[in-house]
Design an enzyme around this catalytic site. Sequence first.
Site, PDB file in Angstrom:
ATOM      1  N   ASP A   8     -67.039 -27.028  60.055  1.00 48.11           N
ATOM      2  CA  ASP A   8     -67.462 -27.218  59.264  1.00 48.11           C
ATOM      3  C   ASP A   8     -65.781 -27.231  57.806  1.00 48.11           C
ATOM      4  O   ASP A   8     -65.162 -26.731  58.291  1.00 48.11           O
ATOM      5  CB  ASP A   8     -68.318 -26.168  58.577  1.00 48.11           C
ATOM      6  N   SER A   9     -66.720 -27.605  56.700  1.00 51.02           N
ATOM      7  CA  SER A   9     -65.666 -27.086  55.589  1.00 51.02           C
ATOM      8  C   SER A   9     -65.151 -25.767  55.310  1.00 51.02           C
ATOM      9  O   SER A   9     -64.265 -24.692  55.013  1.00 51.02           O
ATOM     10  CB  SER A   9     -65.787 -28.026  53.903  1.00 51.02           C
ATOM     11  N   GLY A  41     -66.786 -31.077  49.613  1.00 48.59           N
ATOM     12  CA  GLY A  41     -67.908 -31.360  48.119  1.00 48.59           C
ATOM     13  C   GLY A  41     -67.019 -31.959  47.188  1.00 48.59           C
ATOM     14  O   GLY A  41     -67.312 -32.895  46.759  1.00 48.59           O
ATOM     15  N   CYS A  71     -71.761 -29.903  58.456  1.00 50.39           N
ATOM     16  CA  CYS A  71     -70.663 -30.651  57.529  1.00 50.39           C
ATOM     17  C   CYS A  71     -72.191 -32.009  56.746  1.00 50.39           C
ATOM     18  O   CYS A  71     -71.209 -32.651  57.003  1.00 50.39           O
ATOM     19  CB  CYS A  71     -69.741 -30.635  57.110  1.00 50.39           C
ATOM     20  N   ASN A  72     -72.518 -31.508  55.347  1.00 53.45           N
ATOM     21  CA  ASN A  72     -72.519 -33.045  54.963  1.00 53.45           C
ATOM     22  C   ASN A  72     -71.852 -33.817  54.471  1.00 53.45           C
ATOM     23  O   ASN A  72     -71.695 -35.431  54.807  1.00 53.45           O
ATOM     24  CB  ASN A  72     -73.610 -32.396  53.649  1.00 53.45           C
ATOM     25  N   GLU A 152     -72.100 -18.918  46.856  1.00 53.42           N
ATOM     26  CA  GLU A 152     -71.015 -18.011  47.183  1.00 53.42           C
ATOM     27  C   GLU A 152     -70.657 -16.848  47.059  1.00 53.42           C
ATOM     28  O   GLU A 152     -70.155 -15.728  47.635  1.00 53.42           O
ATOM     29  CB  GLU A 152     -69.700 -19.454  47.470  1.00 53.42           C
ATOM     30  N   CYS A 184     -77.304 -29.789  52.531  1.00 53.03           N
ATOM     31  CA  CYS A 184     -75.772 -29.113  52.142  1.00 53.03           C
ATOM     32  C   CYS A 184     -76.036 -28.219  52.491  1.00 53.03           C
ATOM     33  O   CYS A 184     -76.717 -27.738  52.946  1.00 53.03           O
ATOM     34  CB  CYS A 184     -75.285 -28.986  50.139  1.00 53.03           C
ATOM     35  N   THR A 185     -74.461 -28.165  52.915  1.00 53.28           N
ATOM     36  CA  THR A 185     -74.718 -26.253  54.638  1.00 53.28           C
ATOM     37  C   THR A 185     -75.470 -25.216  53.522  1.00 53.28           C
ATOM     38  O   THR A 185     -76.255 -24.353  53.842  1.00 53.28           O
ATOM     39  CB  THR A 185     -73.626 -26.238  55.243  1.00 53.28           C
ATOM     40  N   HIS A 186     -74.801 -25.136  52.643  1.00 49.17           N
ATOM     41  CA  HIS A 186     -75.075 -23.779  51.052  1.00 49.17           C
ATOM     42  C   HIS A 186     -76.329 -24.188  50.642  1.00 49.17           C
ATOM     43  O   HIS A 186     -77.440 -22.733  50.918  1.00 49.17           O
ATOM     44  CB  HIS A 186     -74.340 -23.457  50.287  1.00 49.17           C
TER      45      HIS A 186
HETATM   46  N1  DGL Z   1     -70.241 -27.547  53.978  1.00 47.20           N
HETATM   47  C1  DGL Z   1     -69.964 -28.539  52.744  1.00 47.20           C
HETATM   48  C2  DGL Z   1     -71.447 -29.838  52.922  1.00 47.20           C
HETATM   49  O1  DGL Z   1     -72.572 -29.527  53.293  1.00 47.20           O
HETATM   50  C3  DGL Z   1     -70.805 -28.218  51.422  1.00 47.20           C
HETATM   51  C4  DGL Z   1     -69.610 -27.253  50.682  1.00 47.20           C
HETATM   52  C5  DGL Z   1     -68.353 -27.788  50.837  1.00 47.20           C
HETATM   53  O2  DGL Z   1     -67.948 -28.330  49.903  1.00 47.20           O
HETATM   54  O3  DGL Z   1     -67.137 -27.803  51.200  1.00 47.20           O
HETATM   55  O4  DGL Z   1     -71.599 -30.530  51.686  1.00 47.20           O
END
Ligand code: DGL
Length: 270
Positions: A8-9, A41, A71-72, A152, A184-186
């Site tokens: 993931d990012s 993102g 991560c999407n 965050e 999105c993961t968050h």
């Molecule tokens: N993990 C990213 C997603 O699911 C969100 C955080 C980012 O932008 O890095 O798209």
Amino acid sequence: MAPIGMFDSGIGGLTVARAVARRLPHERLVYFGDTAHLPYGEKSAAAIQAYSVKICDLLLRQGCKLIMIPCNSASAAAYELVREYVGSKARVLNVIDPIVAHLGRAYAGRRVGLIGTRQTVNSNIYKKKVDELDAGIELVSLATPLLVPMIEEGFFQNAISDDIIAAYLGSPALAGIDALVLACTHYPLIKEQIARYYAGQVAVLDASDVVAADAEAYLRAHGLLAPPPDDPATAPAHHFYVSDFTRSFEASTQLFFGHEVQLEHYPLWE
Ligand code: DGL
């Protein structure tokens, strides 16, 4: 038994790692959060592709039998490339296909909304895949870039975040939907707030459980599920790597994984 790799990012993908660890408690996870390059993102597809390939090298060196991309933004930008790159060395699962399959099963002929980062929404990948289903689903999307930094910074379950969420969800782009995909993961962290906004009128779809079920189905079908340990008290020794370490990243693992985990600094870019 070989571990499941995930990247993931940053640490947001721990929402999916948590769902996988709950569903598959005997599996060992190797998680890589590219905290040196977040947010994905807001990055170009080319940059995300370059990061993803390098991370996959590490996960393959760790002997992962399966590589998941929770991560999407990375699933949208790099899945096809990563799959070709990894070839027969491991199976790669993205977060998009299981959600699209779920929509096909449950929302044929309906209007469905989606929120995500700019990278995910502008890639248009969900719409392309949903249209390929030919199930009469009208998918409408909205980029909601304020939500990741908001979460965050710990702004959720409060009045400020309620206002930001309401401002986004009140957009005409999302009018008249029957379901909303949290791409999105968050966003699982604000699922309850979003559900409250819709007061039961719209189903709110959190990808993490669907993705964990997809991973289980794949491992089962290929005879790759880890067997229970001889001593039932033994928990698998997960590893959580990050490309840039700060104490605040480690503290935030609590938010996304449910309890704090120790992050190991793996400086892949030095
Ligand atoms: N993990 C990213 C997603 O699911 C969100 C955080 C980012 O932008 O890095 O798209």
